[in-house]
Design an enzyme around this catalytic site. Structure first.
Site, mmCIF file in Angstrom:
data_model
loop_
_atom_site.group_PDB
_atom_site.id
_atom_site.type_symbol
_atom_site.label_atom_id
_atom_site.label_comp_id
_atom_site.label_asym_id
_atom_site.label_seq_id
_atom_site.Cartn_x
_atom_site.Cartn_y
_atom_site.Cartn_z
ATOM 1 N N MET A 1 80.599 -29.125 67.852
ATOM 2 C CA MET A 1 80.091 -28.453 66.652
ATOM 3 C C MET A 1 78.615 -28.089 66.813
ATOM 4 S SD MET A 1 81.587 -30.651 63.435
ATOM 5 C CE MET A 1 83.135 -31.511 63.484
ATOM 6 N N THR B 1 79.556 -36.039 71.803
ATOM 7 C CA THR B 1 80.116 -37.328 72.203
ATOM 8 C C THR B 1 81.334 -37.101 73.100
ATOM 9 O OG1 THR B 1 79.385 -38.308 70.130
ATOM 10 C CG2 THR B 1 81.073 -39.494 71.353
ATOM 11 N N GLU C 1 85.974 -38.277 58.569
ATOM 12 C CA GLU C 1 84.982 -38.553 59.611
ATOM 13 C C GLU C 1 83.819 -39.369 59.059
ATOM 14 O OE1 GLU C 1 83.989 -34.830 61.528
ATOM 15 O OE2 GLU C 1 86.100 -34.232 61.536
ATOM 16 N N LEU D 1 64.660 -62.226 62.287
ATOM 17 C CA LEU D 1 64.919 -63.666 62.309
ATOM 18 C C LEU D 1 65.092 -64.203 63.731
ATOM 19 C CD1 LEU D 1 67.303 -63.987 59.226
ATOM 20 C CD2 LEU D 1 64.881 -64.619 59.357
#
Length: 406
Positions: free
Chosen positions: A152, A185, A271, A366
């Site tokens: 896209m 991807t 999606e 942490l």
């Protein structure tokens, strides 16, 4: 004041979250989670433990998952689980995709682009393809012979899909594709690519079509750089170039031209829910890893978990994780019932990914200095989380879509 005799009453039963049947049902076992899905979840977890997790670091280093892994996943029934059985798929539903996303997310497998292949590429074909197209492509997607991608985004066009420049020009009994795509991807390995292209450049949204390019069957297709990203290092995100790539007319998805933009809009809610589900899985993994670390790590003579600040941070993270999980489980149910709208999916994507980035950051804090070390999973989660707010439509676009429903 307490009522008379209250001091003689037994204390109320308090169940840890894992033992509370109401919470367990709402969070871990929603109504759509059938016995079949539990078996599928177990098989996916075993496959991940054997074939994916041990190699995750190597794939991060290489920037790509080997093609043979796709074949193994196909043999294990983990490719195209929601595609129809008559076309080689598993005959399942989006619930199978949700389970797979959750398993891979909790195992920390971010390089293997199976969720895009399974839950984005294949559905375009089985929802919109002709019978011949389904027979032609779905069985090979299910075995891993074909690896799917969807092209896209372009160098100058992101969320505004109406502005794409790639063209598919009618020429004789076929089409000639020209253009470039980026941030794709599976772009480094895909050999079946759904290309979003203009078949009528003057037609606006109605001039957009989805054109299938089988890269092993054409000339003029070229892969560009495998992109150097902040995170998702094991995922082969690439540039793609189409220079007079000729494909037959039968490679236009569906019955003809002009259906591309509508198809994209119809599939985007699914999606975006997938992105939210990826976010929930990482949130839960981040909390689990952080609880384990803070219980073991000592500071000033006691476990880091024993400090009230640690407890408050993790309590806040846990509360948001539960909200995210319940919301996404409900949204999956809505999708399965054909009721998930674009606004709800946008809300899931927006809120979950925003919280995902914040929660992973809070958890990393942490860990102290160790959180900044790549040998700790929280460091990879920190890198990988950030793109969740960008792909699938930026979170700013999600706000625009939500505002339209107000």
């Amino acid at each position: 004041m307490p009522p008379p005799g209250a001091d003689m009453l037994p204390p109320p039963a308090i169940h840890p979250p894992s033992e509370d049947p109401t919470m367990s049902q709402a969070i871990e076992r929603p109504d759509w989670m059938t016995e079949d899905l539990l078996i599928f979840e177990d098989a996916a977890a075993k496959f991940a433990d054997k074939e994916l997790v041990p190699h995750n670091a190597a794939w991060e280093e290489a920037g790509q998952v080997p093609r043979e892994v796709w074949r193994k996943a196909g043999e294990a029934g983990l490719l195209c689980p929601s595609a129809p059985e008559e076309f080689g798929g598993g005959g399942g539903s989006f619930a199978h995709e949700a389970v797979l996303i959750d398993v891979f997310g909790k195992k920390g497998v971010t390089g293997f682009g199976a969720s895009l292949h399974n839950a984005i590429v294949a559905p375009y074909i089985f929802h919109y393809g002709t019978r011949e197209q389904k027979q032609r492509w779905l069985p090979r997607l299910a075995t891993g012979e074909l690896i799917g991608a969807i092209a896209m985004t372009e160098p100058g066009t992101g969320s505004d899909l109406q502005s794409i420049k790639t063209t598919a020009r009618k020429d004789g009994n076929g089409y000639v594709v020209n253009g470039s795509k980026t941030f794709i991807t599976n772009g480094g390995t895909a050999n079946l690519i759904i290309v979003v292209a203009k078949t009528d450049p003057a037609g606006g949204a109605k001039g957009t079509s989805l054109v299938i390019v089988e890269t092993d069957e054409v000339e003029g297709f070229r892969r560009g750089r495998k992109l150097d990203k902040i995170g998702l290092h094991g995922q082969d995100t690439s540039e793609l170039f189409f220079e007079d790539v000729r494909v037959p007319a039968s490679n236009v998805l569906g019955e003809g031209e002009g259906r591309g933009f509508i198809s994209l809009m119809e599939q985007l809610p699914s999606e975006r829910l997938q992105i939210a589900l990826q976010g929930v899985a990482m949130i839960e993994r981040a909390i689990e890893e952080t609880v384990k670390y803070t219980r073991e790590r000592k500071a000033f003579g006691k476990a880091v978990m024993d400090f009230q600040n640690t407890q408050f941070v993790l309590a806040d993270c846990k509360a948001k994780a539960v909200v995210a999980r319940v919301f996404c489980n409900w949204a999956v149910g809505q999708l399965l019932a054909g009721k998930l709208d674009a606004y709800t999916a946008s809300m899931a994507k927006l809120w979950v990914t925003d919280e995902q980035v914040k929660i992973v950051d809070a958890c990393l804090q942490l860990f102290g200095g160790y959180g900044y070390m790549n040998e700790y999973p929280i460091a990879q989660m920190y890198r990988d989380a950030r793109v969740q707010k960008i792909y699938g439509g930026t979170n700013e676009i999600m706000k625009v879509l939500i505002a339209r429903a107000l």
